[in-house]
Design a protein around this motif. Structure first.
Motif, PDB file in Angstrom:
ATOM      1  N   GLY A  64       0.826  -1.205   0.000  1.00  0.00           N
ATOM      2  CA  GLY A  64       0.000   0.000   0.000  1.00  0.00           C
ATOM      3  C   GLY A  64       0.858   1.252   0.000  1.00  0.00           C
ATOM      4  N   ARG A  65       2.010   1.188  -0.636  1.00  0.00           N
ATOM      5  CA  ARG A  65       2.946   2.299  -0.710  1.00  0.00           C
ATOM      6  C   ARG A  65       2.398   3.396  -1.623  1.00  0.00           C
ATOM      7  NH1 ARG A  65       7.058   4.836   1.974  1.00  0.00           N
ATOM      8  NH2 ARG A  65       8.995   5.013   0.807  1.00  0.00           N
ATOM      9  N   GLU A  66       2.728   4.650  -1.312  1.00  0.00           N
ATOM     10  CA  GLU A  66       2.307   5.780  -2.148  1.00  0.00           C
ATOM     11  C   GLU A  66       3.003   5.722  -3.522  1.00  0.00           C
ATOM     12  OE1 GLU A  66       2.397   7.135   2.166  1.00  0.00           O
ATOM     13  OE2 GLU A  66       3.553   5.838   0.838  1.00  0.00           O
ATOM     14  N   THR A  67       2.372   6.351  -4.505  1.00  0.00           N
ATOM     15  CA  THR A  67       2.945   6.393  -5.848  1.00  0.00           C
ATOM     16  C   THR A  67       3.192   7.836  -6.280  1.00  0.00           C
ATOM     17  OG1 THR A  67       0.764   6.422  -6.906  1.00  0.00           O
ATOM     18  CG2 THR A  67       1.780   4.276  -6.533  1.00  0.00           C
TER      19      THR A  67
ATOM     20  N   PRO B 225       8.798  -2.540  -3.275  1.00  0.00           N
ATOM     21  CA  PRO B 225       9.718  -1.413  -3.096  1.00  0.00           C
ATOM     22  C   PRO B 225      10.262  -1.229  -1.691  1.00  0.00           C
ATOM     23  CG  PRO B 225       7.477  -0.614  -3.124  1.00  0.00           C
ATOM     24  CD  PRO B 225       7.392  -2.079  -3.420  1.00  0.00           C
ATOM     25  N   SER B 226       9.907  -2.096  -0.746  1.00  0.00           N
ATOM     26  CA  SER B 226      10.556  -2.009   0.556  1.00  0.00           C
ATOM     27  C   SER B 226      11.906  -2.716   0.495  1.00  0.00           C
ATOM     28  CB  SER B 226       9.694  -2.671   1.637  1.00  0.00           C
ATOM     29  OG  SER B 226      10.364  -2.623   2.876  1.00  0.00           O
ATOM     30  N   SER B 227      12.886  -2.117   1.136  1.00  0.00           N
ATOM     31  CA  SER B 227      14.190  -2.764   1.279  1.00  0.00           C
ATOM     32  C   SER B 227      14.277  -3.527   2.589  1.00  0.00           C
ATOM     33  CB  SER B 227      15.301  -1.714   1.226  1.00  0.00           C
ATOM     34  OG  SER B 227      15.191  -0.799   2.321  1.00  0.00           O
ATOM     35  N   GLY B 228      13.207  -3.453   3.401  1.00  0.00           N
ATOM     36  CA  GLY B 228      13.254  -3.949   4.765  1.00  0.00           C
ATOM     37  C   GLY B 228      13.556  -5.421   4.888  1.00  0.00           C
TER      38      GLY B 228
ATOM     39  N   VAL C  76      13.130   9.364  -9.056  1.00  0.00           N
ATOM     40  CA  VAL C  76      11.706   9.621  -9.277  1.00  0.00           C
ATOM     41  C   VAL C  76      11.332   9.227 -10.704  1.00  0.00           C
ATOM     42  CG1 VAL C  76       9.872  11.346  -9.228  1.00  0.00           C
ATOM     43  CG2 VAL C  76      11.843  11.584  -7.689  1.00  0.00           C
ATOM     44  N   GLU C  77      10.184   8.557 -10.847  1.00  0.00           N
ATOM     45  CA  GLU C  77       9.616   8.262 -12.167  1.00  0.00           C
ATOM     46  C   GLU C  77       8.099   8.243 -12.037  1.00  0.00           C
ATOM     47  OE1 GLU C  77      11.858   5.322 -14.744  1.00  0.00           O
ATOM     48  OE2 GLU C  77      12.701   4.785 -12.780  1.00  0.00           O
ATOM     49  N   PRO C  78       7.372   8.537 -13.121  1.00  0.00           N
ATOM     50  CA  PRO C  78       5.900   8.593 -13.056  1.00  0.00           C
ATOM     51  C   PRO C  78       5.306   7.266 -12.591  1.00  0.00           C
ATOM     52  CG  PRO C  78       6.713   9.514 -15.121  1.00  0.00           C
ATOM     53  CD  PRO C  78       7.884   8.871 -14.456  1.00  0.00           C
ATOM     54  N   GLY C  79       4.420   7.340 -11.579  1.00  0.00           N
ATOM     55  CA  GLY C  79       3.733   6.152 -11.101  1.00  0.00           C
ATOM     56  C   GLY C  79       4.567   5.221 -10.250  1.00  0.00           C
ATOM     57  N   LYS C  80       5.811   5.539 -10.025  1.00  0.00           N
ATOM     58  CA  LYS C  80       6.739   4.664  -9.287  1.00  0.00           C
ATOM     59  C   LYS C  80       6.512   4.798  -7.779  1.00  0.00           C
ATOM     60  CE  LYS C  80      11.772   3.726  -9.297  1.00  0.00           C
ATOM     61  NZ  LYS C  80      13.060   4.218  -9.848  1.00  0.00           N
ATOM     62  N   ARG C  81       6.866   3.759  -7.048  1.00  0.00           N
ATOM     63  CA  ARG C  81       6.764   3.760  -5.588  1.00  0.00           C
ATOM     64  C   ARG C  81       8.164   3.904  -5.003  1.00  0.00           C
ATOM     65  NH1 ARG C  81       1.434   0.078  -4.360  1.00  0.00           N
ATOM     66  NH2 ARG C  81       0.432   0.631  -6.321  1.00  0.00           N
ATOM     67  N   PRO C  82       8.362   4.847  -4.099  1.00  0.00           N
ATOM     68  CA  PRO C  82       9.711   5.082  -3.566  1.00  0.00           C
ATOM     69  C   PRO C  82      10.167   3.939  -2.669  1.00  0.00           C
ATOM     70  CG  PRO C  82       8.099   6.442  -2.414  1.00  0.00           C
ATOM     71  CD  PRO C  82       7.373   5.792  -3.550  1.00  0.00           C
ATOM     72  N   ARG C  83      11.483   3.746  -2.648  1.00  0.00           N
ATOM     73  CA  ARG C  83      12.055   2.728  -1.773  1.00  0.00           C
ATOM     74  C   ARG C  83      11.747   3.056  -0.319  1.00  0.00           C
ATOM     75  NH1 ARG C  83      18.138   2.294  -2.576  1.00  0.00           N
ATOM     76  NH2 ARG C  83      18.181   4.151  -1.270  1.00  0.00           N
ATOM     77  N   SER C  84      11.520   2.024   0.460  1.00  0.00           N
ATOM     78  CA  SER C  84      11.192   2.195   1.868  1.00  0.00           C
ATOM     79  C   SER C  84      12.088   1.303   2.717  1.00  0.00           C
ATOM     80  CB  SER C  84       9.723   1.819   2.112  1.00  0.00           C
ATOM     81  OG  SER C  84       9.423   1.786   3.495  1.00  0.00           O
ATOM     82  N   SER C  85      12.192   1.647   4.002  1.00  0.00           N
ATOM     83  CA  SER C  85      12.885   0.795   4.963  1.00  0.00           C
ATOM     84  C   SER C  85      11.915   0.085   5.898  1.00  0.00           C
ATOM     85  CB  SER C  85      13.859   1.643   5.799  1.00  0.00           C
ATOM     86  OG  SER C  85      14.844   2.227   4.986  1.00  0.00           O
ATOM     87  N   MET C  86      10.614   0.301   5.712  1.00  0.00           N
ATOM     88  CA  MET C  86       9.643  -0.330   6.599  1.00  0.00           C
ATOM     89  C   MET C  86       9.781  -1.850   6.525  1.00  0.00           C
ATOM     90  SD  MET C  86       6.266   2.119   6.377  1.00  0.00           S
ATOM     91  CE  MET C  86       6.036   2.069   4.607  1.00  0.00           C
ATOM     92  N   SER C  87       9.758  -2.487   7.696  1.00  0.00           N
ATOM     93  CA  SER C  87      10.098  -3.912   7.791  1.00  0.00           C
ATOM     94  C   SER C  87       9.080  -4.709   8.598  1.00  0.00           C
ATOM     95  CB  SER C  87      11.489  -4.060   8.428  1.00  0.00           C
ATOM     96  OG  SER C  87      12.459  -3.298   7.756  1.00  0.00           O
ATOM     97  N   PRO C  88       7.801  -4.692   8.226  1.00  0.00           N
ATOM     98  CA  PRO C  88       6.851  -5.561   8.925  1.00  0.00           C
ATOM     99  C   PRO C  88       7.261  -7.016   8.703  1.00  0.00           C
ATOM    100  CG  PRO C  88       5.884  -4.740   6.883  1.00  0.00           C
ATOM    101  CD  PRO C  88       7.183  -4.003   7.074  1.00  0.00           C
TER     102      PRO C  88
END
Length: 606
Positions: free
Chosen positions: A130-133, A311-314, A483-495
Motif C-alpha cells: 500500500g505504498r504511495e505512488t 519497493p521495501s528494502s526492509g 523519481v519516475e511517473p507512477g513509481k513507488r519510492p524505496r522504503s525501509s519499513m520492515s513488517p
C-alpha cells in the motif's frame, strides 16, 4: 481538560518556513519520560494493567489473541474488535483508523504502508503493498533546482512531496480478503473519538512544539495544531470533526469515497494550492491500486523470516544482516547463541554487527527500488551461498576500511547506480495474532513527522516522494531509486512474521526511518538467537550502522561502548534512537506481547 476545537475558520499566525534542521529528527528528541503515558484515556481495566506491566518491564500474556500498537486508544479499538470475534484484519482497520487521529504525526489516511499477513487456513504468508505512488506528471528532476538537489525540508513542506496515499485502499483490501466483521463497524471508535475529542499525549504535544514553524506554513494545519498561534498541550482535549466526516464517508462507501469523490478533489486541491505546489491529479487518485507482492523470506537458524519485498528494502536488508551474522559464526564453528551470551565477546560481536550492517546497506543502496521499474535480485541477495561469500569479507576485530556492494546472482540486465538514501523517521507499527491463528504485521507512515504538513479532511498528507533519490543520475548512470511517473519510492519499513515449521512464532515491526532495518534485525536476533524475553528485547539499547557512522543509543553504557568501538576503527555517535517496536510472540504456553518503552504504545490480549 482544556478544549481546543478543530475550526477551519480559526484565525492563525503563519510563520515563515525555517531553515532545515540537521538530520537528527524530532522523534529522537522526545525525552523518554514522555513516551510511556499512564494518563492515556484507557477505560478497559485490562489495558490499564498492560500499561503497568510495560512500565515494570514485563510482557503482556494471553491465550486467544494479542495486539500491540503505538497508542493505547488504538489498542483498545483493536482489542474490542478481537474480543467480539473479529479477525486480525478487522482489528487492524479499527486500530489504524484510531492511530490516524491520536498519532497524526506518524501515519493516517494520507499515508501508506506495507502489510504482511499469515493466513492460518491456507498456511501461507501474503504481502500487500500500500505504498504511495508518484504522480504521472513527476519526472526524475522533481526535487532539483537548476540541476542541483533541493534541501530536504525545502522539498518536504508543501504539495511537491505528496504521493498518492495508499492507506485507505490497503485497509479495504485487507478487510475484503481476511475480514469477518462489518466494514462500517470498524470505524465507530475513531469516529466517536474524533467527534468527542481525545486527550493530546505528551509525545504528540512535544513533537508539535518542536515542529511548530513548519506546521504554521499551511493555514488548515496551523489551525488544528497551533490554535490561536500556540501549540496544543499535553492533556488538551482535541476535536477533529473533519476527520470524523472523512471516516464516515469511508465507512459508508469504502475507499471509493477517498479516491474518486469529494475527498479526492479536496486532496488534489490542497496539494496543488500548497505553498510548494505539487503535481497530484484526480487521475492519479482514481488509478491507485494495492499490489500483492511475493513475500521476501530468508533463513535464520531454524526460522523463516518473512517480510515485504521491493519497493521495501526492509525484508531483504533484515534477512541479509541476520544471514551474514549467522554465516560468519558458522564458518568459525561458533554457536551464535553462545557468542551472544558471552559478556567477553561483546565488543567482538558489536564489531561484526557494525560491519554486516554496512554491508547490507551497501547492497540496499545499489540494488533495492520499485521492482516494477528496476530489476531487483531479491533471491540472489538472500541466497545463503552469497551471504556466506560476503560474510567471509567481514571482521569481528576491526571496522572494515571499505564496504562496497556485492555481486549477487542476477537474471536481468543491470545498469543502475547506487544511492544512499537517508530516510527520516515518523512511522507506526501494529502487530496482531487473532483467535483464528492468523497473524498480521503492518507498518504504515506519512514519512517525515507530520508528513508534508498539508492537512485536508482532518488528516495530514504524506511526503513520501522525498524517499526517492533527489538525484537522477550518478556518473552518467541512472539511479535505481530515482523519481519516475507512477513509481513507488524505496522504503525501509520492515513488517515481519517469523515462522518455524510453517507457523508463526514472532510478529514484529518498528518505526524509525532507515534505522527500522537495524531495530527489527536486532529484535529478532535477541529474541530468537539469544533467547531474551520479548519485553526485555524491546527495551534493550540499540546499535545500528547503516552508512559508516556507528550509532549507539544514549544510555548508561552508550559512551563506553562507543569508545570501545571507536578504538576498533569505527566512526561512532551516541544519540537518541527512538524505536517503536511492537511484537507478539507465539509460544506453546500462549501469546506474549511487547511494546517499546520509548513510546506510548502497549500490548494487550485475552
Amino acid at each position: 481538560m482544556k478544549l481546543r476545537s478543530f475550526l477551519f475558520a480559526a484565525t492563525l499566525l503563519c510563520g515563515p518556513l525555517v531553515a532545515p534542521l540537521q538530520a537528527q529528527q524530532a522523534a529522537d528528541a522526545i525525552p523518554p519520560e514522555m513516551t510511556t503515558d499512564l494518563s492515556a484515556p484507557v477505560t478497559d481495566p485490562g489495558l490499564r494493567a498492560s500499561q503497568l506491566l510495560k512500565s515494570a518491564g514485563r510482557p503482556a500474556k494471553a491465550g486467544q489473541w494479542m495486539i500491540s500498537a503505538a497508542h493505547p486508544m488504538a489498542v483498545q479499538a483493536g482489542a474490542d474488535v478481537l474480543r467480539e470475534g473479529g479477525s486480525a484484519a478487522d482489528a487492524m482497520v479499527a486500530a489504524q483508523a484510531m492511530l490516524g487521529l491520536v498519532e497524526p504525526q506518524s501515519s493516517g489516511l494520507g499515508g501508506g504502508g506495507f502489510l504482511v499477513f499469515y493466513d492460518a487456513e491456507l498456511g501461507e504468508v501474503f504481502t500487500l503493498d500500500g505504498r504511495e505512488t508518484a504522480p504521472l506528471d513527476a519526472t526524475p528532476t522533481l526535487f532539483q533546482v537548476d540541476g542541483a538537489p533541493m534541501g530536504f525540508f525545502d522539498a518536504v513542506v508543501g504539495g511537491l512531496s505528496v504521493g498518492v496515499p495508499g492507506t485507505p485502499a490497503l485497509m479495504e483490501a485487507t478487510h475484503e480478503r481476511w475480514g469477518r466483521k462489518p466494514w462500517a463497524r470498524l470505524f465507530t471508535p475513531a469516529i466517536r473519538a474524533a467527534q468527542d475529542g481525545f486527550p493530546v499525549s505528551a509525545r504528540l504535544a512535544a513533537m508539535v512544539g518542536v515542529d511548530r514553524d513548519r506546521l504554521a506554513v499551511h493555514p488548515v494545519t496551523a489551525a488544528y495544531f497551533l490554535p490561536l498561534g500556540e501549540p496544543v498541550q499535553a492533556g488538551d482535549l482535541l476535536q477533529n470533526p473533519a476527520y470524523a466526516t472523512s471516516l464516515e464517508a469511508l465507512a459508508e462507501s469504502g475507499s471509493a469515497a477517498f479516491y474518486d469523490g469529494q475527498v479526492a478533489t479536496a486532496i488534489v486541491s490542497a496539494v496543488q494550492g500548497a505553498a510548494q505546489p505539487g503535481m497530484l491529479s484526480e487521475w492519479d487518485m482514481r488509478n491507485y491500486t494495492v499490489k500483492e507482492r511475493d513475500p521476501a523470506c530468508s533463513v535464520f537458524l531454524s526460522f523463516e523470516v518473512c517480510g515485504m519485498g521491493p519497493p521495501s528494502s526492509g525484508a531483504v536488508a533484515v534477512g541479509q544482516i541476520l544471514g551474514l551474522t549467522e554465516a560468519f559464526y558458522a564458518e568459525l564453528d561458533q554457536p551464535l547463541a553462545e557468542v551472544l551470551r558471552t559478556p567477553g565477546k561483546r565488543d567482538d560481536f558489536l564489531t561484526l554487527w557494525g560491519n554486516v550492517g554496512r554491508m547490507a546497506f551497501a547492497d540496499r543502496g545499489r540494488y533495492l527500488a520499485d521492482s516494477d521499474y528496476v530489476p531487483v535480485p531479491v533471491r540472489g541477495l538472500l541466497d545463503p551461498a552469497y551471504l556466506a561469500q560476503r560474510a567471509a569479507l567481514a571482521s569481528d576485530m576491526s571496522a572494515m576500511a571499505e564496504v562496497v556492494p556485492g555481486q549477487p546472482q542476477f537474471d536481468h540486465a543491470l545498469n543502475w547506480a547506487d544511492h544512499e538514501g537517508r530516510a527520516l523517521p515518523s512511522t507506526t507499527h501494529i502487530s496482531i495474532v487473532d483467535s483464528y491463528g492468523n497473524a498480521l504485521s503492518l507498518t504504515s507512515s506519512v514519512e517525515n513527522a507530520f508528513g508534508s504538513r498539508v492537512m485536508v479532511g482532518g488528516f495530514l498528507l504524506n511526503n513520501q516522494l522525498t524517499d526517492f533519490s533527489f538525484r537522477s543520475h550518478r556518473d552518467g548512470v541512472p539511479i535505481a531509486n530515482r523519481v519516475e511517473p507512477g513509481k513507488r519510492p524505496r522504503s525501509s519499513m520492515s513488517p515481519t512474521i517469523v515462522l518455524q515449521d510453517g507457523k508463526p512464532v514472532l510478529v514484529v515491526g518498528s518505526p524509525g526511518g532507515s534505522r527500522i532495518i537495524g531495530y527489527v534485525a536486532e529484535y529478532i536476533l535477541r529474541v530468537l538467537g539469544e533467547g531474551q524475553g520479548v519485553q526485555q528485547a524491546a527495551a534493550a539499547p540499540h546499535a545500528v550502522n547503516r552508512f559508516g557512522t556507528y550509532d549507539f543509543e544514549v544510555g548508561p553504557q552508550g559512551d563506553t561502548i562507543a569508545q570501545a568501538l571507536a578504538e576498533r576503527g569505527f566512526e561512532t555517535r551516541v544519540t537518541g534512537m527512538n524505536s517503536g517496536l511492537h511484537a507478539v510472540m507465539v509460544t506453546p504456553e500462549g501469546l506474549l506481547g511487547a511494546a517499546d518503552p520509548r513510546r506510548e504504545g502497549i500490548a494487550y490480549g485475552e
